[in-house]
Design a protein around this motif. Structure first.
Motif, PDB file in Angstrom:
ATOM      1  N   LEU A   7      30.905  32.770  36.522  1.00 35.97           N
ATOM      2  CA  LEU A   7      32.338  32.470  36.421  1.00 35.97           C
ATOM      3  C   LEU A   7      33.100  33.603  35.725  1.00 35.97           C
ATOM      4  N   VAL A   8      32.535  34.119  34.653  1.00 35.62           N
ATOM      5  CA  VAL A   8      33.174  35.238  33.951  1.00 35.62           C
ATOM      6  C   VAL A   8      33.233  36.449  34.879  1.00 35.62           C
ATOM      7  N   GLY A   9      32.165  36.671  35.635  1.00 32.70           N
ATOM      8  CA  GLY A   9      32.142  37.778  36.593  1.00 32.70           C
ATOM      9  C   GLY A   9      33.181  37.620  37.691  1.00 32.70           C
ATOM     10  N   ALA A  39      30.489  22.835  30.720  1.00 35.14           N
ATOM     11  CA  ALA A  39      30.343  21.569  29.997  1.00 35.14           C
ATOM     12  C   ALA A  39      30.695  20.384  30.898  1.00 35.14           C
ATOM     13  N   ALA A  40      31.761  20.516  31.676  1.00 36.21           N
ATOM     14  CA  ALA A  40      32.167  19.438  32.584  1.00 36.21           C
ATOM     15  C   ALA A  40      31.117  19.208  33.669  1.00 36.21           C
ATOM     16  N   VAL A  41      30.578  20.276  34.214  1.00 34.80           N
ATOM     17  CA  VAL A  41      29.543  20.147  35.247  1.00 34.80           C
ATOM     18  C   VAL A  41      28.283  19.541  34.644  1.00 34.80           C
ATOM     19  N   ALA A  42      27.938  19.933  33.422  1.00 41.06           N
ATOM     20  CA  ALA A  42      26.731  19.410  32.767  1.00 41.06           C
ATOM     21  C   ALA A  42      26.793  17.895  32.602  1.00 41.06           C
ATOM     22  N   GLU A  43      27.999  17.373  32.371  1.00 42.58           N
ATOM     23  CA  GLU A  43      28.158  15.929  32.223  1.00 42.58           C
ATOM     24  C   GLU A  43      27.852  15.172  33.514  1.00 42.58           C
ATOM     25  N   PRO A  95      17.050  16.101  37.186  1.00 36.89           N
ATOM     26  CA  PRO A  95      16.893  17.537  37.427  1.00 36.89           C
ATOM     27  C   PRO A  95      18.168  18.123  38.026  1.00 36.89           C
ATOM     28  N   PRO A  96      18.597  19.282  37.539  1.00 32.07           N
ATOM     29  CA  PRO A  96      19.842  19.856  38.054  1.00 32.07           C
ATOM     30  C   PRO A  96      19.680  20.381  39.475  1.00 32.07           C
ATOM     31  N   PRO A  97      20.768  20.328  40.256  1.00 26.20           N
ATOM     32  CA  PRO A  97      20.736  20.927  41.589  1.00 26.20           C
ATOM     33  C   PRO A  97      20.633  22.448  41.476  1.00 26.20           C
ATOM     34  N   PRO A  98      20.450  23.136  42.586  1.00 26.51           N
ATOM     35  CA  PRO A  98      20.381  24.606  42.533  1.00 26.51           C
ATOM     36  C   PRO A  98      21.655  25.206  41.936  1.00 26.51           C
ATOM     37  N   VAL A  99      21.513  26.380  41.324  1.00 26.53           N
ATOM     38  CA  VAL A  99      22.626  27.053  40.650  1.00 26.53           C
ATOM     39  C   VAL A  99      23.827  27.248  41.577  1.00 26.53           C
ATOM     40  N   PRO A 100      23.660  27.657  42.848  1.00 30.06           N
ATOM     41  CA  PRO A 100      24.845  27.813  43.697  1.00 30.06           C
ATOM     42  C   PRO A 100      25.661  26.527  43.847  1.00 30.06           C
ATOM     43  N   VAL A 101      24.992  25.384  43.892  1.00 28.30           N
ATOM     44  CA  VAL A 101      25.692  24.101  44.001  1.00 28.30           C
ATOM     45  C   VAL A 101      26.480  23.840  42.717  1.00 28.30           C
ATOM     46  N   LEU A 102      25.855  24.101  41.583  1.00 26.94           N
ATOM     47  CA  LEU A 102      26.530  23.905  40.299  1.00 26.94           C
ATOM     48  C   LEU A 102      27.710  24.866  40.140  1.00 26.94           C
ATOM     49  N   LEU A 103      27.544  26.082  40.606  1.00 24.18           N
ATOM     50  CA  LEU A 103      28.622  27.071  40.544  1.00 24.18           C
ATOM     51  C   LEU A 103      29.807  26.615  41.385  1.00 24.18           C
ATOM     52  N   LYS A 104      29.554  26.088  42.570  1.00 22.08           N
ATOM     53  CA  LYS A 104      30.646  25.579  43.414  1.00 22.08           C
ATOM     54  C   LYS A 104      31.394  24.453  42.722  1.00 22.08           C
ATOM     55  N   ALA A 121      31.719  24.023  39.500  1.00 19.01           N
ATOM     56  CA  ALA A 121      32.511  24.620  38.427  1.00 19.01           C
ATOM     57  C   ALA A 121      33.760  25.305  38.979  1.00 19.01           C
ATOM     58  N   ILE A 122      33.617  26.007  40.087  1.00 17.42           N
ATOM     59  CA  ILE A 122      34.765  26.689  40.700  1.00 17.42           C
ATOM     60  C   ILE A 122      35.807  25.658  41.145  1.00 17.42           C
ATOM     61  N   ARG A 123      35.351  24.554  41.737  1.00 19.43           N
ATOM     62  CA  ARG A 123      36.287  23.489  42.139  1.00 19.43           C
ATOM     63  C   ARG A 123      37.066  22.959  40.940  1.00 19.43           C
ATOM     64  N   LEU A 124      36.342  22.731  39.827  1.00 16.73           N
ATOM     65  CA  LEU A 124      37.011  22.243  38.612  1.00 16.73           C
ATOM     66  C   LEU A 124      38.031  23.255  38.103  1.00 16.73           C
ATOM     67  N   LEU A 125      37.667  24.510  38.088  1.00 19.75           N
ATOM     68  CA  LEU A 125      38.580  25.540  37.601  1.00 19.75           C
ATOM     69  C   LEU A 125      39.750  25.747  38.558  1.00 19.75           C
ATOM     70  N   GLY A 126      39.523  25.570  39.850  1.00 24.17           N
ATOM     71  CA  GLY A 126      40.583  25.707  40.829  1.00 24.17           C
ATOM     72  C   GLY A 126      41.677  24.674  40.636  1.00 24.17           C
ATOM     73  N   ARG A 127      41.291  23.498  40.147  1.00 29.39           N
ATOM     74  CA  ARG A 127      42.273  22.439  39.891  1.00 29.39           C
ATOM     75  C   ARG A 127      43.149  22.751  38.692  1.00 29.39           C
ATOM     76  N   THR A 128      42.646  23.574  37.757  1.00 21.73           N
ATOM     77  CA  THR A 128      43.403  23.850  36.539  1.00 21.73           C
ATOM     78  C   THR A 128      44.300  25.071  36.657  1.00 21.73           C
ATOM     79  N   ARG A 129      44.228  25.785  37.789  1.00 22.70           N
ATOM     80  CA  ARG A 129      45.054  26.997  37.939  1.00 22.70           C
ATOM     81  C   ARG A 129      46.450  26.663  38.347  1.00 22.70           C
TER      82      ARG A 129
END
Length: 171
Positions: free
Chosen positions: A128-130, A143-147, A152-161, A163-171
């Protein structure tokens, strides 16, 4: 490759010891169990693994060759670096790690500090920082995605998507 060091322990810290070898003090990063056996002013022998990065040379030390070999083997797994491999060995002896891997016992393996099914929070945060978000925004999204992760967590690309969706809502 520096396979081992033998010399006098001249200092210890929370995560490392300095072993003087031939007049040169080598900083050797060790798990707490290994450090507990070292005493300043006393001789020591540590099996070591040298990790070479673009910007650093880091020497990791182990009480025996078995732990060193497992440390190096763990790093061949995707997403496992030296710190994570050392964290696993700090929690479990080598035989217990091998048994957990053989039995696919992820619960045992994730007891190590920083192990959350592949250290996904830090991977998502760095991505995300990148991509241009601030560290604070990335931390909030992780933190929001972790909740939402149950089991077991899904693959990192799924979690990244997510997080991006959450951040897209706040822009």
């Amino acid at each position: 490759m520096i396979a081992s060091v033998r010399g006098t322990v001249t200092a210890t810290g929370p995560d490392h010891a300095v072993v003087e070898v031939g007049g040169v003090g080598l900083a050797v990063y060790c798990a707490p169990g290994t450090l507990a056996d070292l005493r300043v002013g006393q001789p020591a022998r540590l099996a070591t693994s040298l990790v070479v990065r673009e910007d650093s040379l880091t020497l990791y030390g182990f009480a025996d060759d078995d732990a060193k070999q497992l440390f190096e083997l763990l790093q061949t797994a995707s997403g496992v670096g030296p710190r994570l491999a050392q964290a696993v060995l700090a929690v479990h002896p080598p035989d217990a790690v091998r048994k957990a891997i053989a039995n696919a016992d992820t619960a045992a393996l994730t007891r190590a500090a920083g192990v959350t099914g592949g250290a996904w929070p830090e991977q998502v945060r760095q991505a995300l920082v990148g991509l241009g978000w601030t560290a604070g925004q990335a931390d909030q999204a992780v933190a929001a995605v972790a909740e939402t992760v149950d089991g077991p967590p899904p693959p990192v690309p799924v979690l990244l998507k997510q997080a991006i969706r959450l951040l897209g809502r706040t822009r």
